[in-house]
Scaffold this active site. Structure first.
Site, PDB file in Angstrom:
ATOM      1  N   SER A 222      13.966  12.057   4.182  1.00 15.66           N
ATOM      2  CA  SER A 222      12.943  12.126   3.130  1.00 15.66           C
ATOM      3  C   SER A 222      12.375  13.535   3.131  1.00 15.66           C
ATOM      4  O   SER A 222      11.958  14.046   4.173  1.00 15.66           O
ATOM      5  CB  SER A 222      11.821  11.133   3.419  1.00 15.66           C
ATOM      6  OG  SER A 222      10.646  11.523   2.724  1.00 15.66           O
TER       7      SER A 222
ATOM      8  N   HIS B 126      16.575  11.164   0.284  1.00 21.03           N
ATOM      9  CA  HIS B 126      15.592  10.153  -0.122  1.00 21.03           C
ATOM     10  C   HIS B 126      14.427  10.890  -0.768  1.00 21.03           C
ATOM     11  O   HIS B 126      13.762  11.711  -0.118  1.00 21.03           O
ATOM     12  CB  HIS B 126      15.141   9.371   1.112  1.00 21.03           C
ATOM     13  CG  HIS B 126      14.114   8.315   0.861  1.00 21.03           C
ATOM     14  ND1 HIS B 126      14.444   7.032   0.459  1.00 21.03           N
ATOM     15  CD2 HIS B 126      12.764   8.344   0.945  1.00 21.03           C
ATOM     16  CE1 HIS B 126      13.339   6.311   0.331  1.00 21.03           C
ATOM     17  NE2 HIS B 126      12.291   7.091   0.611  1.00 21.03           N
TER      18      HIS B 126
ATOM     19  N   ASP C 246      10.834  10.771  -2.671  1.00 25.55           N
ATOM     20  CA  ASP C 246       9.659   9.910  -2.789  1.00 25.55           C
ATOM     21  C   ASP C 246       8.832  10.278  -4.013  1.00 25.55           C
ATOM     22  O   ASP C 246       8.110  11.282  -4.016  1.00 25.55           O
ATOM     23  CB  ASP C 246       8.805  10.024  -1.521  1.00 25.55           C
ATOM     24  CG  ASP C 246       9.466   9.363  -0.323  1.00 25.55           C
ATOM     25  OD1 ASP C 246       9.770   8.161  -0.416  1.00 25.55           O
ATOM     26  OD2 ASP C 246       9.688  10.053   0.690  1.00 25.55           O
TER      27      ASP C 246
ATOM     28  N   MET D  47       5.727   9.480  -6.335  1.00 25.04           N
ATOM     29  CA  MET D  47       4.432   8.775  -6.253  1.00 25.04           C
ATOM     30  C   MET D  47       3.564   9.178  -7.438  1.00 25.04           C
ATOM     31  O   MET D  47       3.541  10.347  -7.820  1.00 25.04           O
ATOM     32  CB  MET D  47       3.707   9.154  -4.962  1.00 25.04           C
ATOM     33  CG  MET D  47       4.495   8.910  -3.696  1.00 25.04           C
ATOM     34  SD  MET D  47       3.476   9.247  -2.240  1.00 25.04           S
ATOM     35  CE  MET D  47       4.730   9.196  -0.950  1.00 25.04           C
TER      36      MET D  47
ATOM     37  N   HIS E 239      12.893   6.727  -4.385  1.00 25.30           N
ATOM     38  CA  HIS E 239      11.932   5.687  -4.012  1.00 25.30           C
ATOM     39  C   HIS E 239      10.752   5.778  -4.967  1.00 25.30           C
ATOM     40  O   HIS E 239       9.923   6.674  -4.861  1.00 25.30           O
ATOM     41  CB  HIS E 239      11.524   5.931  -2.553  1.00 25.30           C
ATOM     42  CG  HIS E 239      10.548   4.957  -1.999  1.00 25.30           C
ATOM     43  ND1 HIS E 239       9.997   5.094  -0.735  1.00 25.30           N
ATOM     44  CD2 HIS E 239      10.013   3.808  -2.519  1.00 25.30           C
ATOM     45  CE1 HIS E 239       9.168   4.083  -0.511  1.00 25.30           C
ATOM     46  NE2 HIS E 239       9.155   3.304  -1.570  1.00 25.30           N
TER      47      HIS E 239
ATOM     48  N   MET F 277       7.479   4.937  -6.053  1.00 27.91           N
ATOM     49  CA  MET F 277       6.169   4.365  -5.703  1.00 27.91           C
ATOM     50  C   MET F 277       5.241   4.580  -6.892  1.00 27.91           C
ATOM     51  O   MET F 277       4.315   5.400  -6.868  1.00 27.91           O
ATOM     52  CB  MET F 277       5.640   5.034  -4.430  1.00 27.91           C
ATOM     53  CG  MET F 277       6.365   4.568  -3.180  1.00 27.91           C
ATOM     54  SD  MET F 277       6.101   5.621  -1.757  1.00 27.91           S
ATOM     55  CE  MET F 277       7.393   6.829  -2.031  1.00 27.91           C
TER      56      MET F 277
ATOM     57  N   MET G   6       9.858  -1.461   4.048  1.00 32.07           N
ATOM     58  CA  MET G   6       8.948  -0.383   4.456  1.00 32.07           C
ATOM     59  C   MET G   6       8.463  -0.629   5.875  1.00 32.07           C
ATOM     60  O   MET G   6       8.063  -1.748   6.224  1.00 32.07           O
ATOM     61  CB  MET G   6       7.738  -0.303   3.519  1.00 32.07           C
ATOM     62  CG  MET G   6       8.030   0.255   2.138  1.00 32.07           C
ATOM     63  SD  MET G   6       8.838   1.875   2.112  1.00 32.07           S
ATOM     64  CE  MET G   6       7.599   2.925   2.894  1.00 32.07           C
TER      65      MET G   6
ATOM     66  N   PHE H 267       2.402   8.130   2.395  1.00 32.26           N
ATOM     67  CA  PHE H 267       2.343   9.357   3.184  1.00 32.26           C
ATOM     68  C   PHE H 267       3.437   9.379   4.242  1.00 32.26           C
ATOM     69  O   PHE H 267       3.801   8.318   4.772  1.00 32.26           O
ATOM     70  CB  PHE H 267       0.980   9.478   3.885  1.00 32.26           C
ATOM     71  CG  PHE H 267      -0.159   9.529   2.904  1.00 32.26           C
ATOM     72  CD1 PHE H 267      -0.558  10.742   2.347  1.00 32.26           C
ATOM     73  CD2 PHE H 267      -0.802   8.360   2.516  1.00 32.26           C
ATOM     74  CE1 PHE H 267      -1.586  10.783   1.418  1.00 32.26           C
ATOM     75  CE2 PHE H 267      -1.841   8.391   1.593  1.00 32.26           C
ATOM     76  CZ  PHE H 267      -2.232   9.612   1.034  1.00 32.26           C
TER      77      PHE H 267
ATOM     78  N   ASP I 238      12.237   2.671   6.130  1.00 35.18           N
ATOM     79  CA  ASP I 238      11.572   3.906   5.707  1.00 35.18           C
ATOM     80  C   ASP I 238      10.162   3.956   6.266  1.00 35.18           C
ATOM     81  O   ASP I 238       9.346   3.097   5.943  1.00 35.18           O
ATOM     82  CB  ASP I 238      11.548   3.931   4.162  1.00 35.18           C
ATOM     83  CG  ASP I 238      10.884   5.173   3.601  1.00 35.18           C
ATOM     84  OD1 ASP I 238      10.635   6.128   4.359  1.00 35.18           O
ATOM     85  OD2 ASP I 238      10.624   5.171   2.378  1.00 35.18           O
TER      86      ASP I 238
HETATM   87  C1  DX5 Z   1       6.231   7.016   2.639  1.00 38.38           C
HETATM   88  C2  DX5 Z   1       7.587   7.441   2.169  1.00 38.38           C
HETATM   89  C3  DX5 Z   1       8.524   7.785   3.242  1.00 38.38           C
HETATM   90  C4  DX5 Z   1       8.077   8.907   4.118  1.00 38.38           C
HETATM   91  C5  DX5 Z   1       8.801   8.860   5.416  1.00 38.38           C
HETATM   92  O1  DX5 Z   1       5.526   6.482   1.575  1.00 38.38           O
HETATM   93  O2  DX5 Z   1       8.174   6.416   1.413  1.00 38.38           O
HETATM   94  O3  DX5 Z   1       9.810   8.049   2.700  1.00 38.38           O
HETATM   95  O4  DX5 Z   1       8.288  10.159   3.542  1.00 38.38           O
HETATM   96  O5  DX5 Z   1       8.306   9.869   6.234  1.00 38.38           O
HETATM   97  P1  DX5 Z   1       8.207   9.701   7.796  1.00 38.38           P
HETATM   98  O6  DX5 Z   1       9.589   9.582   8.313  1.00 38.38           O
HETATM   99  O7  DX5 Z   1       7.500  10.938   8.228  1.00 38.38           O
HETATM  100  O8  DX5 Z   1       7.401   8.459   8.056  1.00 38.38           O
HETATM  101 ZN    ZN Z   2      10.250   6.627   0.888  1.00 35.43          ZN
END
Ligand code: DX5
Ligand code: ZN
Length: 231
Positions: A14, A39, A41, A43, A74, A76, A145, A151, A179
């Protein structure tokens, strides 16, 4: 009795906790270190309490990484259906939506497929895994998750492992992704429970040796990846 696994281990860093002003070089750095996919993310500050980036950034990144790089996006976001077309146009390969973000998951899955993308469904920690049972036959992947979404850098939730183990027992050939908080210190729990797609943000992006971290994650998954045929 066991046979050759039908599922493969893949490691997808990620980029969330990387230097996002240098997203292309950060992405290429982990791809050169052995990452199988990226990956990404997305948001919206509404579904989760953070804002990252959307389709325009994904589209710019697409032209800066090797042809064929798989983008696992992903989502969100609230109203994920709004972004299907833009994400397809941006070069997203797998559109991963939150079960909690829609009242009509089956329709969403159909729309993503019609747009030509793979589709994944993800559940937050407080959502029971059983909600995805009716969807499993229609998706390419289920993401469990292992932190509250929003975060990077959070603590891995070991208590999510029964959800992974439940899914693996029911669906031996399903791609199951985890994840949040994955690292060499936590990977064994996820691998043992049956996860085969591993998202790792901080552990890979902040390491001086991402190649070594990716290899450690892969070795653990491969160690546990034994497909047991039904008795
Ligand atoms: C959190 C994200 C993850 C995150 C993972 O909402 O979906 O993908 O970036 O990061 P780490 O591995 O640092 O938990
Ligand atoms: Zn993610």
């Amino acid at each position: 009795m066991s046979s050759t696994p039908c599922i493969k281990c893949q490691i997808g860093p990620s980029v969330l906790n990387s230097d996002l002003a240098n997203l292309a070089s950060e992405s290429n750095r982990v791809l050169d270190s052995g990452a199988d996919y990226l990956h990404l993310d997305v948001m919206d500050g509404h579904f989760v309490p953070n804002i990252t980036f959307g389709a325009p950034v994904v589209k710019c990144l697409r032209s800066k990484v090797p042809v064929g790089t798989y983008f696992d996006v992903h989502m969100m976001v609230s109203e994920p259906e709004k972004w299907i077309r833009d994400m397809e146009d941006a070069g997203c390969n797998r559109f991963v939506f939150h079960y909690e973000s829609t009242d009509r998951p089956a329709d969403l899955i159909r729309l993503v497929r019609e747009a030509g993308m793979d589709v994944g469904v993800v559940v937050k920690p407080k959502t029971p895994v059983s909600v995805v049972y009716p969807l499993v036959d229609h998706v390419d992947m289920v993401l469990i998750m292992t932190v509250e979404p929003g975060f990077g850098g959070q603590k891995f939730m070991t208590d999510m492992m029964p959800k992974v183990a439940d899914l693996r027992a029911r669906y031996p050939n399903l791609d199951i992704e985890v994840d949040g908080g994955l690292s060499p210190a936590t990977i064994d729990a996820a691998a043992q429970a049956g996860a085969n797609l591993i998202v790792a943000g901080t552990a890979v992006m902040k390491s001086d040796n991402p190649k070594d971290v990716i290899q450690q994650l892969r070795d653990s998954v491969n160690k546990w990846l034994v497909y047991k045929t039904p008795a």
